[in-house]
Design a protein around this motif. Structure first.
Motif, PDB file in Angstrom:
ATOM      1  N   ASN A 141       0.701  -0.780   0.087  1.00 16.72           N
ATOM      2  CA  ASN A 141       0.365   0.188   0.111  1.00 16.72           C
ATOM      3  C   ASN A 141       0.863   1.416  -0.018  1.00 16.72           C
ATOM      4  O   ASN A 141       1.575   0.929   0.987  1.00 16.72           O
ATOM      5  CB  ASN A 141      -0.566  -0.289   1.320  1.00 16.72           C
ATOM      6  N   GLN A 195       2.294   2.068  14.501  1.00 16.93           N
ATOM      7  CA  GLN A 195       1.572   3.792  14.522  1.00 16.93           C
ATOM      8  C   GLN A 195       0.246   3.515  13.362  1.00 16.93           C
ATOM      9  O   GLN A 195       0.218   4.705  13.386  1.00 16.93           O
ATOM     10  CB  GLN A 195       2.139   4.482  14.242  1.00 16.93           C
ATOM     11  N   LYS A 196       0.523   1.838  12.831  1.00 17.20           N
ATOM     12  CA  LYS A 196      -0.769   2.502  11.600  1.00 17.20           C
ATOM     13  C   LYS A 196      -1.818   1.223  11.955  1.00 17.20           C
ATOM     14  O   LYS A 196      -2.667   1.503  12.915  1.00 17.20           O
ATOM     15  CB  LYS A 196      -0.363   2.396  10.014  1.00 17.20           C
TER      16      LYS A 196
HETATM   17  C1  PLP Z   1       4.614   4.557   7.707  1.00 20.24           C
HETATM   18  C2  PLP Z   1       5.308   3.583   5.912  1.00 20.24           C
HETATM   19  C3  PLP Z   1       6.713   3.848   6.201  1.00 20.24           C
HETATM   20  C4  PLP Z   1       7.750   3.910   7.450  1.00 20.24           C
HETATM   21  O1  PLP Z   1       7.399   3.776   8.158  1.00 20.24           O
HETATM   22  P1  PLP Z   1       8.084   4.389   9.667  1.00 20.24           P
HETATM   23  O2  PLP Z   1       7.251   3.852  11.249  1.00 20.24           O
HETATM   24  O3  PLP Z   1       7.795   6.341   9.400  1.00 20.24           O
HETATM   25  O4  PLP Z   1       9.390   3.957   9.553  1.00 20.24           O
HETATM   26  C5  PLP Z   1       6.746   2.955   4.976  1.00 20.24           C
HETATM   27  N1  PLP Z   1       6.393   2.755   4.441  1.00 20.24           N
HETATM   28  C6  PLP Z   1       4.585   2.714   3.776  1.00 20.24           C
HETATM   29  C7  PLP Z   1       4.129   1.786   3.306  1.00 20.24           C
HETATM   30  C8  PLP Z   1       4.531   3.537   4.952  1.00 20.24           C
HETATM   31  O5  PLP Z   1       3.156   4.122   5.395  1.00 20.24           O
END
Ligand code: PLP
Length: 396
Positions: A141, A195-196
């Motif tokens: 994604n 965090q996602k």
């Molecule tokens: C947020 C994100 C990252 C980076 O992750 P961090 O936790 O900020 O190091 C890498 N790839 C995707 C697709 C992301 O959404």
């Protein structure tokens, strides 16, 4: 200012109250005899979110980017040939890292708004008779453009070419929110972060690996220390870590994994699809378009919305924040000023999405976009109203 600040960026996401409270605990002894009773089930349960049946998950005190590094330095060697594609800021950063690690990158640049070019991957793999390609990379994604790619299709391309390359997937903004099946799709390294979709603060990097990746790591030649699989396995197998773990985040992870299990992955994916559809109804009603070029690329976790010519999307984001206490995502790199993003992943529901849309709509109008007040919010409201059920109320 009174009331909540509203967070609709694609990470960090909103944290459930139970998770937040679970982290508000005194410091604990990470060498206590009782610690493994807490950690061993955690390793087991996080595997289920990746749908990793036969491999294992490493939990690093890092962001998702650390888990990327862990995958590259443990499993590959400098000079290894890898097949990658770039169509947004995150797939770009992954390519940049691969180059810094001395990998030989076969790069396919794609239009932003599209995703992993499965047909071209299939051709390249087919033509690689000597099996020089050691790994194939796919950003599941792309968070910068709101594009989801077909990982099952990449696996099918590998299988059709009878190619033994490893499959690396960036699932930072998809795993736990959009259908992902590590075992079934033969993904060797799947990367995510806390965090996602995992609904935690930043600070944990997750790397879910297959048995094949673990085998490959024994042959690979690279300096490694902090991210070493070997050190991690030795400690993790007994329920400990090779260095101080982020115990409060792990306490939060326990609760977020319980919440994920309770709702069920299928229900979570369906909820994310519904939230995303509500956003897409609003975008249509605003007569704007998504950065994602075709419906097959539509992301259920983040929508990147293209503003009309002459409008600065950064101004829309600034207005939403300054006037309406609402954080939206800015356009990154190539699409800076051209798109703004609504993150709709993690712990959220219809009314929260309507709030995000209301803030976006007010900010768009403030910045000069011709929209009838209520048009987008109304379209989402109608969609949610007509497709909703009482299931939530029953469960509560
Ligand atoms: C947020 C994100 C990252 C980076 O992750 P961090 O936790 O900020 O190091 C890498 N790839 C995707 C697709 C992301 O959404």
């Amino acid at each position: 200012m009174a009331g909540f600040n509203h967070l609709f960026i694609p990470g960090p996401t909103n944290i459930p109250e139970q998770v937040r409270q679970a982290m508000n605990v005194p410091m604990e002894d990470m060498r206590a005899p009782s610690f493994p009773k807490f950690t061993l089930p955690l390793f087991e349960d996080i595997r289920k979110v990746f749908r990793n049946v036969t491999g294992r998950v490493f939990i690093y005190p890092s962001s998702g980017t650390g888990a990327w590094e862990a995958a590259m330095e443990n499993v590959l060697s400098p000079g290894d040939r890898v097949l990658m594609s770039r169509f947004g800021q995150f797939s770009h950063l992954w390519v940049d890292m691969a180059e810094r690690f001395g990998l030989h990158v076969d790069l396919i640049d794609c239009e932003w708004g599209t995703g992993v070019p499965v047909e071209i991957y299939a051709e390249r793999l087919h033509a690689d008779h000597g099996h020089r390609i050691k790994a194939v990379f796919a950003t599941h994604n792309e968070t910068a453009t709101g594009v989801t790619s077909d990982i099952a299709g990449v696996r099918a391309a590998l299988d059709a070419a009878k190619h033994p390359a490893l499959l690396f997937v960036d699932g930072v903004s998809s795993i736990g929110s959009i259908d992902f099946r590590q075992e079934e799709w033969g993904v060797d390294c799947a990367v995510s972060g806390s965090q996602k979709g995992f609904m935690l603060p930043a600070g944990l990097g997750f790397l879910s690996v297959s048995g094949k990746a673990l085998e490959a790591s024994k042959q690979a030649q690279h300096h490694r220390c902090f991210f070493s699989f070997e050190d991690m396995i030795k400690a993790n197998d007994t329920g400990y870590f090779p260095y101080t773990p982020a115990t409060q985040l792990l306490r939060g992870l326990r609760v977020s994994l319980d919440l994920i299990a309770e709702e069920g992955l299928e229900a979570i994916f369906a909820r994310h699809h519904r939230m995303a559809e509500g956003v897409r109804k609003a975008v249509d009603a605003w007569e704007l378009r998504l950065c994602a070029k075709e419906p097959k690329w539509h992301s259920d976790t983040v929508s990147a919305i293209v503003v009309p010519d002459g409008i600065d999307s950064a101004e829309v984001v600034r207005t939403a924040y300054g006037k309406y206490q609402t954080s939206l995502g800015v356009g990154l790199s190539k699409v800076a000023g051209k798109v703004f993003r609504i993150g709709h992943l993690g712990w959220l529901n219809e009314v929260m999405v309507c709030g995000a849309l209301a803030a976006a709509e007010m900010a768009l109008i403030d910045c000069g976009v011709k929209i009838r007040p209520g048009a987008g919010v109304g379209a989402a409201v109608e969609y949610f109203r007509q497709t909703g059920s009482m299931a939530v109320a029953k469960a509560a």
